[in-house]
Design a protein around this motif. Structure first.
Motif, mmCIF file in Angstrom:
data_model
loop_
_atom_site.group_PDB
_atom_site.id
_atom_site.type_symbol
_atom_site.label_atom_id
_atom_site.label_comp_id
_atom_site.label_asym_id
_atom_site.label_seq_id
_atom_site.Cartn_x
_atom_site.Cartn_y
_atom_site.Cartn_z
ATOM 1 N N THR A 158 0.357 4.319 0.181
ATOM 2 C CA THR A 158 0.064 5.396 1.126
ATOM 3 C C THR A 158 0.118 4.932 2.577
ATOM 4 N N GLU A 204 -12.135 5.572 -3.465
ATOM 5 C CA GLU A 204 -12.759 4.264 -3.690
ATOM 6 C C GLU A 204 -11.985 3.207 -2.923
ATOM 7 N N PRO A 205 -12.638 2.167 -2.421
ATOM 8 C CA PRO A 205 -11.881 1.098 -1.748
ATOM 9 C C PRO A 205 -10.770 0.582 -2.662
ATOM 10 N N CYS A 206 -9.563 0.480 -2.125
ATOM 11 C CA CYS A 206 -8.414 0.091 -2.950
ATOM 12 C C CYS A 206 -8.347 -1.426 -3.094
ATOM 13 N N VAL A 261 -7.779 -3.448 0.103
ATOM 14 C CA VAL A 261 -8.976 -3.559 0.934
ATOM 15 C C VAL A 261 -9.968 -4.549 0.317
ATOM 16 N N ARG A 295 -10.219 8.896 3.764
ATOM 17 C CA ARG A 295 -11.261 8.082 3.124
ATOM 18 C C ARG A 295 -12.512 8.915 2.872
ATOM 19 N N ALA A 304 -7.997 -0.968 8.080
ATOM 20 C CA ALA A 304 -7.073 -0.591 7.009
ATOM 21 C C ALA A 304 -6.985 0.901 6.716
ATOM 22 N N CYS A 305 -8.056 1.639 6.943
ATOM 23 C CA CYS A 305 -8.131 2.983 6.356
ATOM 24 C C CYS A 305 -7.809 4.125 7.315
ATOM 25 N N LEU A 311 0.870 -1.180 0.000
ATOM 26 C CA LEU A 311 0.000 0.000 0.000
ATOM 27 C C LEU A 311 0.902 1.223 0.000
ATOM 28 N N CYS A 318 -3.065 4.231 6.807
ATOM 29 C CA CYS A 318 -3.114 4.756 5.441
ATOM 30 C C CYS A 318 -3.276 6.263 5.485
ATOM 31 N N TRP A 367 -14.902 7.612 0.673
ATOM 32 C CA TRP A 367 -15.988 6.693 0.336
ATOM 33 C C TRP A 367 -16.686 6.216 1.608
ATOM 34 N N CYS A 403 -9.158 9.511 -0.599
ATOM 35 C CA CYS A 403 -9.302 8.165 -1.149
ATOM 36 C C CYS A 403 -10.687 8.101 -1.748
ATOM 37 N N LYS A 441 -4.244 8.263 3.129
ATOM 38 C CA LYS A 441 -5.337 8.868 2.373
ATOM 39 C C LYS A 441 -6.497 9.156 3.315
#
Ligand code: SF4
Lengths: 366, 291
Positions: A173, A281-283, A286, A258, A248-249, A171, A254, A260, A279, A256
């Protein structure tokens, strides 16, 4: 005043004259145009007209900052409407500060911005060209002589592939960029390339966000779009999507921010984070992890009975915390006060696991 | 302005997976053929979803660094790039003959030339031969040698085997090697039994894979009996059942792949003629055999 000696290069002046031939130049406080009886040159506090080309050149040289600023943005950078240009303008707050103020700041230590874990510094080079420096934010105060000087963006691309323990960073980021390096002297194009390698598409999506055109795709739409082995992720329960984002986010995992949500109008409770770039969109990381969680969430719960001392239960919780926070490496060898200490874990295993690795001898229900 | 976007699989686990993509992209960047060259990945960033917005050019040539036509090239990539008018029929392909389709990506408002995968391009046959030359250190390798082209097989995608056979047939018809055989990981004829399929003592084995990873560096060497444990490595050539096996590793790491990527874009209308010459010089490539 600018820190440059030769204030205006001949080709910069020629470019200006060429541009004026095509119509008036108006940029960041500079106005140059041709009227029937000669050139008009205007900057804040100065208006000259009826100028011959020789006179224009003298006036331009005496007010070189405005001319080189025009030259940099319109001949060197160009790209009207692009994310690249908007980002470079933002770096020196070009829409808020006068040319003089910016030139002063760029000549005097430079203007700094953080971008994820990167520290971007813009400095004034010769005849108004900008020089960009990149380093890790943790190295903000480091003497450049102590940092490894990389020559080109590609060097940073290779560095950013692994964390400081040599592990692959899937990842980009993740807040695990290595420090200790500097890219001391980048052009605007190289800066953009380097950012694209370290944090791909962040400048573009940041720009869209500024323009109000960021196209956020929420969890449901992303999940429903998946096919093949990821087809199942749309079966992940909504509450589990909360846990996914917590896993994760968040900022500790991370950089970014989020944007979304579970769905349009159906927001997740997990904090979005404070990152500079969104961010949208879910990467893929994820989505791939969500596939595993989807399968795990299909299992039924069982009631297990374990006999543990209160400290043993607390120790299991400490181990999970330590792994989840990536702290296992920081726990000292002999620090047996830490539940996630290796000796403590080995002791617990020796005491509580049977030969098949079952906690308290209780088999795992299939 | 014209941009090249090389789209590849990438990996969450294997850092080597994207290495050939970057290497070939660097070669093409240096050739100056395109105003912009970008990499994009299914499992890494920039994602396919965000790839097209990272270029400023209005005209973008997208070349999949994939071995065969199928699930990824026909379904995943166009969907994720938001090529809304895409349908597989636009390639008008028999499974190995896709060239390109011109489409519009609405989210970025650009013209996209979506090219067939690198792996089915005719020039890939030359890359496989080149790989054989590299691993044997013999620019004239052929006589007295067998050549095995190895692929996944049908797992998930029937066209995967087609691409392998296509190149095996083409190389066979060059008449350069004594024997040429297509082998697979998960179907007959299996790579495990490589020595059963060759009379020649010397056999070059070239896996038609984009990057080195689990399959090419662990699975195949162990399955062929080059080594009991991939971690201990293997000899090149390695003795197996009275044969000498020259194992080449993933074909995608061959420098000349950059040339095939350019060929794909050129067929789709990119103006790269001057750069092709420079890339060929840089990679020691031979002109492609052409269509
Ligand atoms: S989905 Fe989560 S982990 Fe992935 S890039 Fe966005 S914020 Fe980061």
């Amino acid at each position: 005043m600018a820190a440059t000696d030769a204030d205006l290069a001949p080709d910069q002046f020629e470019d200006l004259v060429d541009a004026v031939t095509g119509g008036p130049v108006e940029f960041d406080g500079l106005v140059v145009q041709y009227e029937d009886d000669g050139y008009v040159f205007e900057v804040p506090d100065l208006h000259r007209e009826h100028l011959s080309v020789e006179e224009l050149e003298r006036v331009a040289a005496a007010n070189a900052e405005w001319v080189t600023n025009w030259h940099f943005w319109n001949v060197v950078v160009g790209g009207e409407g692009t994310a690249r240009r908007a980002f470079l303008r933002w770096l020196e707050a070009a829409d808020e500060h006068s040319v003089r103020a910016r030139y002063g700041a760029m000549a005097d230590g430079g203007i700094h911005h953080e971008w994820g874990e990167l520290l971007v510094t813009v400095e004034l080079g010769e005849v108004g060209y900008r020089r960009y420096e990149l380093r890790h934010v943790d190295d903000s105060d480091a003497d450049p002589a102590e940092l490894t000087a990389d020559a080109e963006p590609r060097d940073l691309r290779d560095r950013s592939k692994y964390d400081d323990r040599g592990r692959y960073r899937p990842l980009k980021t993740a807040p695990s960029l290595v420090d200790g390096w500097v890219l001391p002297d980048l052009t605007s194009g190289e800066l953009k390339e380097a950012l694209g390698f370290v944090y791909p598409a962040t400048v573009e999506n940041w720009h869209r966000e500024h323009e109000g055109t960021l196209d956020v795709t929420h969890w449901r739409e992303t999940a429903e779009r998946q096919t093949g082995i990821y087809d199942v992720v749309d079966e992940l329960p909504r509450e589990a999507v909360e846990w996914v984002t917590e896993a994760a986010c968040v900022d500790s995992q991370c950089l970014k921010r989020r944007e979304w949500q579970y769905d349009e109008g159906d927001h997740l409770d997990t904090p979005a984070g404070d990152g500079a770039f969104p961010c949208r969109e879910p990467c893929s990381l994820v989505v791939a992890a969500a596939r595993k969680w989807t399968k795990l969430e299909e299992e039924d719960e069982h009631t297990y009975e374990f006999d543990l001392t209160p400290s043993e239960k607390a120790q299991l919780e400490e181990i999970i915390d330590a792994v989840a926070d990536g702290r296992t490496d920081e726990i000292r060898e002999a620090d047996v006060y830490e539940g996630a200490n290796r000796y403590r874990a080995r002791y617990l295993r020796a005491k509580r696991f049977d030969e098949d690795g079952n906690l308290c001898g209780v088999p795992t229900e299939e | 302005m014209q941009a090249l976007v090389i789209v590849a699989h990438g990996s969450h686990l294997n850092p080597e997976s994207s290495a050939p993509t970057y290497a070939h992209a660097d070669t093409i960047r240096e050739s100056g053929a395109f105003d912009e060259v970008r990499e994009a990945f299914w499992k890494e960033e920039p994602s396919f979803r965000d790839a097209l917005r990272t270029v400023e050019s209005e005209e973008v040539f997208v070349v999949p660094l994939f071995i065969s036509e199928g699930y990824f090239t026909e379904e995943v990539i166009p969907r994720e790039l938001r090529l809304d008018d895409w349908e597989a029929g636009l390639w008008d392909s028999d499974g190995t003959s896709a060239s390109q389709a011109t489409l519009h990506a609405d989210d970025v408002d650009k013209t996209i030339h979506y090219c067939g995968p690198v792996g089915t391009h005719d020039a890939m046959s030359d890359v496989i031969v080149k790989r054989a030359e590299t691993v044997t250190g013999d620019p004239d390798v052929g006589e007295g040698f067998g050549l095995a082209v190895v692929g996944h097989g049908t797992e998930r995608n029937e066209n995967s085997a087609k691409a392998i056979e296509y190149h095996a047939d083409r190389i066979r018809s060059m008449g350069r090697f004594d024997e040429v055989q297509a082998l697979y990981m998960d179907e007959e004829p299996e790579v495990d039994d490589v020595t059963d399929y060759f009379e020649s003592e010397d056999v070059v084995v070239v896996p038609l894979f984009v990057a080195d990873g689990y399959h090419t560096q662990e699975d195949i060497p162990e399955d062929m009996g080059l080594t009991d444990d991939y971690r201990e490595g293997w000899e090149t050539p390695a003795e197996v059942d009275g044969h000498r096996i020259w194992y080449a590793g993933a074909v995608g790491t061959e420098e000349f792949m950059a040339d095939v990527i350019l060929e794909r874009a050129a067929e789709a209308g990119a103006d790269v003629s001057a750069a092709l010459e420079r890339v060929r010089e840089a990679t020691g490539g031979v002109p492609a055999s052409g269509d």
